[in-house]
Design an enzyme around this catalytic site. Structure first.
Site, short mmCIF file in Angstrom:
data_model
loop_
_atom_site.label_atom_id
_atom_site.label_comp_id
_atom_site.label_asym_id
_atom_site.label_seq_id
_atom_site.Cartn_x
_atom_site.Cartn_y
_atom_site.Cartn_z
N GLY A 265 0.83 -1.19 0.00
CA GLY A 265 0.00 0.00 0.00
C GLY A 265 0.86 1.24 0.00
O GLY A 265 2.01 1.23 -0.46
N GLU A 293 5.65 -3.65 1.02
CA GLU A 293 6.04 -3.03 -0.26
C GLU A 293 5.13 -1.83 -0.44
O GLU A 293 3.90 -1.96 -0.37
CB GLU A 293 5.90 -4.03 -1.40
CG GLU A 293 6.47 -3.52 -2.72
CD GLU A 293 5.40 -3.01 -3.66
OE1 GLU A 293 5.42 -1.80 -3.96
OE2 GLU A 293 4.54 -3.79 -4.07
N CYS A 327 2.73 -0.04 -8.72
CA CYS A 327 3.83 0.49 -7.92
C CYS A 327 5.10 0.62 -8.76
O CYS A 327 5.97 1.44 -8.46
CB CYS A 327 4.10 -0.43 -6.73
SG CYS A 327 2.69 -0.63 -5.64
#
Length: 561
Positions: A265, A293, A327
């Site tokens: 997140g 992560e 991400c």
């Protein structure tokens, strides 16, 4: 009881289906999408293997068609978090005692269910609920999740088979116990595979889990839970709850049996969780494992020798696929002045050809961002860029949320390499480009390394091996996943273990043994076959001047003579 040392099926990456016109997978998926859009699902929580519903129903709609309801879910509260923890702790002894190959069989069966009879349903749920096109759903909710389950079983066996050496007369063993307590899995909206991996990887190693998915991913997460249960997951091993983050945190991070968190997140949320755990450290039975992560401000660096067509494709795909909501998405690019005109023309050509719209039309390359909050944030950045004298809008720049949360893929050319969109994570289809003088390649490497706090992914494009070597070495800490002549997205389980450092997380590498080792607590066992019967060591003996040895004796009162 069996005394065999079992092998496991060979872990091979799941083939990506192409969904070409006329293919059976395309027909099956389109039929499943039509069926799922016609119904309104009533989605329960799953605690101790049972469906749990509340009177508070939350409406769910596709991000690309937010006026169309597809489901409602039962929102829980602190009481349900406590119920989930109790169920996890109750299930823990039997689950930990279950032979590892029995646990492995459950998750291998889940992989087969996703690969086969549930593939269309999981993909359709991801497409509808998270606004992913068919290819992005296939590589995520089908292939990557299948890979996680299969490869993690392989890594689990490797961990268990690693044993210490034994000296003469000694038999040493190493056993890997699950953590003492329960694990909290807090999962994101953007990848169904991550949502499935974060609770199952600790569970595979014998832990029991409380799982809270992002609200915007509940539609697919609930389907995964049904598949895990169909695969034979016992009640209480994984408990799926839909509660607010603060309510979950108030209960979980104050519980003495909290053993660890598996998180993907935002950086801000993860740092807040870490601080809370630190403040509560004296409350816990053991030091919790913290595996996370978080964000990224991922880069593509081009050298003057870069192959332009492949670089253009890497920028178009790496920055824009899944609306930049990865991400790992490329959000800043550093381009030499000599190449910029050709790259600019190529990107404009590509982006003018992008079709944007709902996922149900397979011809759409771009779909919606996840929700109105994300839309408003991205629209604000784009509006500010339009007003800035430091920025040129090279492509895109339009936003429309009347039917869905659509952000047109946007390329910003910035004069200042420290402009806000070069430094802050936007998490959308916005690429910021800085053009540097060709003779300042090394200085640009240094600029990349000191821009922002993230270190997740990055790539270099060059045909000059000395330039590649220089960038690889000088950017050693700038990206946990580093790519040469490729886009900075698309890590494959078993091939490119994923994770980054600095503000991007703990770099525990999902999709590798390194991640699974965090969910066990080793115990060394030493067995001595013929133990000594006298405490005296040879050095205690004294040596006379004539060379004879005088042995030490013991008086009855304990004094030495």
């Amino acid at each position: 009881m069996s005394n065999a040392i079992f092998s496991v099926p060979e872990a091979i990456n799941e083939p990506v289906l192409n969904y070409a016109p006329g293919s059976p997978e395309r027909a099956a998926l389109l039929d499943t999408i039509r069926h799922m859009r016609r119904e309104i699902r009533d989605i329960p929580m799953y605690i101790n293997g049972k469906e749990v519903r509340t009177n508070k129903k939350v409406r769910m709609a596709p991000p690309h068609d937010h006026k169309h309801q597809i489901a409602h879910y039962s929102q829980g509260d602190k009481k349900h978090v406590s119920m989930a923890i109790d169920a996890a702790l109750k299930a823990a002894p039997a689950w930990a005692a279950l032979d590892w190959e029995q646990r492995a069989s459950i998750f291998l069966k889940a992989a087969e269910l996703i690969s086969g009879p549930y593939r269309a349903q999981v993909n359709a749920a991801t497409m509808i609920g998270q606004s992913k096109n068919v290819f992005q759903a296939e590589i995520d909710s089908a292939c990557e999740l299948i890979d996680f389950l299969r490869f993690n079983v392989h890594y689990m066996r490797e961990i268990y088979t690693h044993q210490p050496a034994s000296s003469k007369g000694v038999y040493n063993r190493l056993e890997q116990r699950p953590l003492e307590g329960f694990v909290f899995a807090l999962t994101p909206f953007n990848f169904t595979a991550i949502s499935g991996n974060l609770p199952t990887s600790p569970a595979m190693m014998g832990n029991t889990v409380v799982w809270k998915p992002a609200n915007s991913q509940i539609y697919a997460a609930s389907m995964l839970m049904q598949i895990f249960m169909k695969a034979g997951l016992p009640p209480g091993v994984i408990n799926l709850v839909y509660v607010s983050g603060p309510e979950a945190g108030d209960v979980i991070f104050n519980h003495p049996d909290f053993a660890g968190i598996h998180f993907t997140g935002s950086t801000a949320v993860f740092q807040g969780i870490w601080k809370t755990i630190g403040n509560n450290i004296a409350k816990y039975k053991a030091y919790p494992r913290i595996v996370g992560e978080t964000g990224g401000k991922d880069f593509i660096l081009a050298h003057p020798s870069a192959d332009v067509p492949s670089l253009i494709t890497a920028l178009s795909r790496g920055a824009i696929e899944y609306q930049g909501q990865k991400c790992s998405a490329a959000s800043r690019a550093y381009i030499p002045k000599s190449l910029w005109p050709e790259i600019k023309a190529g990107m404009i050509r590509d982006m003018n050809s992008f079709r944007m719209g709902p996922v149900e039309d397979f011809g759409n390359f771009i779909n919606a961002v996840i929700d109105e909050k994300a839309f408003d944030k991205l629209a604000s950045y784009i509006d500010n860029a339009k007003k800035s004298k430091q920025v040129e809008i090279v492509a895109g720049g339009s936003c429309d949320k009347s039917k869905g949360y659509f952000i047109q893929p946007t390329v910003l050319l910035v004069k200042d390499p420290m402009y806000v969109t070069m430094c802050e994570e936007l998490f959308g289809p916005v690429l910021s480009v800085y053009v540097y003088e060709d003779n300042k390649f090394e200085q640009t490497i240094d600029l990349i390394d000191r821009t922002g706090n993230y270190a997740l992914t990055g790539s270099v494009f060059s045909q000059d091996r000395y330039a590649i070597d220089l960038a690889t070495k000088k950017l050693a800490n700038a990206a946990g996943n580093f790519y040469i002549n490729d886009k900075c997205t698309g890590a494959v389980v078993g091939q490119q273990p994923f994770g980054g450092g600095r503000a991007s997380g703990t770099n525990d590498k999902a999709g590798s043994m390194l991640n699974l080792i965090r969910w066990v607590s080793p115990r060394t066992i030493k067995e001595t076959f013929v133990p000594p019967v006298d405490y005296r060591y040879p050095f205690l003996n004294s040596e006379n001047p004539n060379g004879s040895v005088k042995k030490v004796s013991v008086k009855t009162k304990g004094s030495l003579s």
